[in-house]
Enzyme design. Sequence first.
Site, PDB file in Angstrom:
ATOM      1  N   PRO A   1       8.130  41.470  28.468  1.00 10.80           N
ATOM      2  CA  PRO A   1       8.981  41.707  27.345  1.00 10.80           C
ATOM      3  C   PRO A   1       9.690  41.130  26.280  1.00 10.80           C
ATOM      4  O   PRO A   1      10.657  41.852  26.993  1.00 10.80           O
ATOM      5  CB  PRO A   1       7.571  42.892  26.811  1.00 10.80           C
ATOM      6  N   ASN A   2       9.427  40.099  25.526  1.00 10.78           N
ATOM      7  CA  ASN A   2      10.876  39.944  24.898  1.00 10.78           C
ATOM      8  C   ASN A   2      11.819  38.850  25.847  1.00 10.78           C
ATOM      9  O   ASN A   2      12.284  38.416  24.623  1.00 10.78           O
ATOM     10  CB  ASN A   2      11.534  41.233  24.261  1.00 10.78           C
TER      11      ASN A   2
ATOM     12  N   ARG B   1      17.346  36.161  20.602  1.00  8.51           N
ATOM     13  CA  ARG B   1      17.747  38.236  20.941  1.00  8.51           C
ATOM     14  C   ARG B   1      18.833  38.266  21.331  1.00  8.51           C
ATOM     15  O   ARG B   1      19.122  38.364  22.358  1.00  8.51           O
ATOM     16  CB  ARG B   1      16.283  37.770  21.886  1.00  8.51           C
TER      17      ARG B   1
ATOM     18  N   TYR C   1      22.333  39.194  25.671  1.00 10.49           N
ATOM     19  CA  TYR C   1      21.381  38.450  27.036  1.00 10.49           C
ATOM     20  C   TYR C   1      21.740  38.002  26.860  1.00 10.49           C
ATOM     21  O   TYR C   1      21.447  36.620  27.872  1.00 10.49           O
ATOM     22  CB  TYR C   1      19.674  39.129  26.136  1.00 10.49           C
TER      23      TYR C   1
ATOM     24  N   ASN D   1      12.145  40.664  36.720  1.00 12.37           N
ATOM     25  CA  ASN D   1      12.423  41.461  35.496  1.00 12.37           C
ATOM     26  C   ASN D   1      11.771  41.845  34.293  1.00 12.37           C
ATOM     27  O   ASN D   1      11.100  41.478  33.448  1.00 12.37           O
ATOM     28  CB  ASN D   1      13.714  39.880  34.459  1.00 12.37           C
TER      29      ASN D   1
ATOM     30  N   ALA E   1      12.137  46.199  29.281  1.00 12.52           N
ATOM     31  CA  ALA E   1      11.507  47.337  29.076  1.00 12.52           C
ATOM     32  C   ALA E   1      10.097  48.219  29.738  1.00 12.52           C
ATOM     33  O   ALA E   1      10.319  49.724  29.627  1.00 12.52           O
ATOM     34  CB  ALA E   1      10.639  47.418  27.513  1.00 12.52           C
TER      35      ALA E   1
ATOM     36  N   GLU F   1      14.622  43.617  41.883  1.00 15.38           N
ATOM     37  CA  GLU F   1      14.962  43.992  39.970  1.00 15.38           C
ATOM     38  C   GLU F   1      15.603  43.610  39.761  1.00 15.38           C
ATOM     39  O   GLU F   1      17.073  43.371  40.153  1.00 15.38           O
ATOM     40  CB  GLU F   1      14.855  45.814  40.249  1.00 15.38           C
TER      41      GLU F   1
ATOM     42  N   HIS G   1      18.172  42.389  36.486  1.00 15.84           N
ATOM     43  CA  HIS G   1      18.074  42.837  34.824  1.00 15.84           C
ATOM     44  C   HIS G   1      19.223  41.862  34.357  1.00 15.84           C
ATOM     45  O   HIS G   1      20.343  41.888  34.955  1.00 15.84           O
ATOM     46  CB  HIS G   1      18.561  44.066  33.987  1.00 15.84           C
TER      47      HIS G   1
ATOM     48  N   SER H   1      21.756  42.780  31.406  1.00 17.00           N
ATOM     49  CA  SER H   1      22.287  43.359  31.194  1.00 17.00           C
ATOM     50  C   SER H   1      22.227  44.244  32.167  1.00 17.00           C
ATOM     51  O   SER H   1      21.802  44.788  33.588  1.00 17.00           O
ATOM     52  CB  SER H   1      22.444  43.951  29.513  1.00 17.00           C
TER      53      SER H   1
ATOM     54  N   ARG I   1      23.718  51.568  29.376  1.00 17.94           N
ATOM     55  CA  ARG I   1      23.665  51.230  27.757  1.00 17.94           C
ATOM     56  C   ARG I   1      22.835  53.434  27.786  1.00 17.94           C
ATOM     57  O   ARG I   1      23.756  53.286  28.077  1.00 17.94           O
ATOM     58  CB  ARG I   1      22.137  50.077  27.661  1.00 17.94           C
TER      59      ARG I   1
ATOM     60  N   ARG J   1      17.536  53.786  29.237  1.00 21.27           N
ATOM     61  CA  ARG J   1      17.533  52.876  30.125  1.00 21.27           C
ATOM     62  C   ARG J   1      18.222  52.791  31.240  1.00 21.27           C
ATOM     63  O   ARG J   1      18.159  51.766  32.482  1.00 21.27           O
ATOM     64  CB  ARG J   1      18.317  51.481  29.161  1.00 21.27           C
TER      65      ARG J   1
END
Length: 143
Positions: A9-10, A17, A22, A73, A76, A97, A99, A101, A106, A110
């Site tokens: 998502p996103n 964003r 990112y 990825n 969330a 997996e 990401h 960031s 963070r 997360r």
Amino acid sequence: MKILFLNGPNLNLLGKRQPEIYGSLTLSEIEDKVRARSAQLAVEIDFHQSNSEGELVDLIHHAKGSFDVIVLNAAAYTHTSIALRDAIAAVGIPTIEIHLSNIHAREEFRHQSMIAGVCRGQIAGFGAQSYLLGLEAAVNING
Ligand code: DQA
């Protein structure tokens, strides 16, 4: 070898964003980089994004028999989704997996990944490069 890239998502909003977190590339620009590198490596890739947890679960199920490795990825859903974890475990396709960031640097929520325990490994914090590192890891998954 066939590698499935899945984006949660996103991530469709990349580029606009929170670029300070990112980066400024759009998802489709990242996809172009992954496609260019996968052509050099002579591997086939598929690249999807969905905002829906159920659709991501379905895509993982359908990958069985068609893909050798998944690079995920989960955005969330990384931090919440037992359904994605169970789907990865159920199909048994080696999954990496990734990401953009560094999730460990963070917010505390997360730091936990629900999927890490069923993935071969995690790549986080290298921006768009995380996707290319994910591709290299996928290509070399069998040593
Ligand atoms: C992300 C990190 C997640 O915590 C976040 O929810 C995202 C993107 C990353 O690529 O850095 O949406 O997976």
